[in-house]
Design a protein around this motif. Sequence first.
Motif, PDB file in Angstrom:
ATOM      1  N   LEU A 187       0.834  -1.210   0.000  1.00 10.66           N
ATOM      2  CA  LEU A 187       0.000   0.000   0.000  1.00 10.66           C
ATOM      3  C   LEU A 187       0.866   1.255   0.000  1.00 10.66           C
ATOM      4  O   LEU A 187       0.584   2.214  -0.743  1.00 10.66           O
ATOM      5  N   VAL A 188       1.896   1.255   0.815  1.00 10.91           N
ATOM      6  CA  VAL A 188       2.798   2.409   0.856  1.00 10.91           C
ATOM      7  C   VAL A 188       3.489   2.587  -0.493  1.00 10.91           C
ATOM      8  O   VAL A 188       3.584   3.702  -1.016  1.00 10.91           O
ATOM      9  N   LEU A 189       3.947   1.499  -1.077  1.00  5.94           N
ATOM     10  CA  LEU A 189       4.618   1.563  -2.367  1.00  5.94           C
ATOM     11  C   LEU A 189       3.670   2.063  -3.455  1.00  5.94           C
ATOM     12  O   LEU A 189       4.053   2.888  -4.291  1.00  5.94           O
ATOM     13  N   THR A 190       2.426   1.615  -3.430  1.00  4.71           N
ATOM     14  CA  THR A 190       1.426   2.094  -4.395  1.00  4.71           C
ATOM     15  C   THR A 190       1.196   3.589  -4.233  1.00  4.71           C
ATOM     16  O   THR A 190       1.130   4.329  -5.226  1.00  4.71           O
ATOM     17  N   ALA A 191       1.072   4.042  -2.994  1.00  2.00           N
ATOM     18  CA  ALA A 191       0.891   5.479  -2.741  1.00  2.00           C
ATOM     19  C   ALA A 191       2.097   6.278  -3.246  1.00  2.00           C
ATOM     20  O   ALA A 191       1.934   7.363  -3.823  1.00  2.00           O
ATOM     21  N   LEU A 192       3.288   5.738  -3.060  1.00  2.00           N
ATOM     22  CA  LEU A 192       4.498   6.430  -3.538  1.00  2.00           C
ATOM     23  C   LEU A 192       4.544   6.485  -5.057  1.00  2.00           C
ATOM     24  O   LEU A 192       4.985   7.489  -5.633  1.00  2.00           O
ATOM     25  N   ILE A 193       4.088   5.431  -5.705  1.00  2.00           N
ATOM     26  CA  ILE A 193       4.042   5.433  -7.168  1.00  2.00           C
ATOM     27  C   ILE A 193       3.065   6.495  -7.659  1.00  2.00           C
ATOM     28  O   ILE A 193       3.378   7.261  -8.581  1.00  2.00           O
ATOM     29  N   LEU A 194       1.895   6.556  -7.048  1.00  2.00           N
ATOM     30  CA  LEU A 194       0.916   7.576  -7.426  1.00  2.00           C
ATOM     31  C   LEU A 194       1.459   8.976  -7.164  1.00  2.00           C
ATOM     32  O   LEU A 194       1.298   9.879  -8.000  1.00  2.00           O
TER      33      LEU A 194
END
Length: 194
Positions: free
Chosen positions: A18-25
């Motif tokens: 989830l954190v990685l997805t947020a960072l990608i966005l």
Amino acid sequence: MHRFMNGLARYMALLGGLVLTALILLTCVSVLGRGINTFLHSGLGEALLGGATKTLLDTGVGPILGDFELVEAGIAFAIFAFLPFCQITNGHATVDIFTSRLGVTANKFIQMVVEIVFALVLILIAWRLYDGMLSKMRYNETTFLIQFPIWWAYAASLVAAVVASAVGVYMAVVRTVEFFTGRVIIAPAGGADN
């Protein structure tokens, strides 16, 4: 115990995802904003949009302030969050050119030693993160652009590193018991063999 450790490792991996997805966005939005800002400052942007460029620029179109600071802190957490799941599922890459010629007992011994050393390294990393976090708290260090306390990133990474250490110690105990009893508690296969 295995169900608890496996669940904990999966939870951490999901949180890291989830954190990685947020960072990608965050990165995508920041790059898009930077591109639009560059376009609005160009001669082509002014020729096509005229006075609207100033209006758009006044709304704050541009990169997200401190995006790289947030990515740096978030990636550190994500790495530590993925370690427990990789450890408990034997997901680490292995090169077995030498060990494939050894017997089962020798391979179990090597795996036990590797698990013990890895657990000790994870404990060392968690301890140093804790020490670093205390240092950042003591000196009130903040990031350059958005001024959030650096110890927050250390604390998030520390939580994930402590979970990784606990899973590492658990796996070291499992491999030690397996070596000395001859039982298979967790199947050793599953790594990326090369």
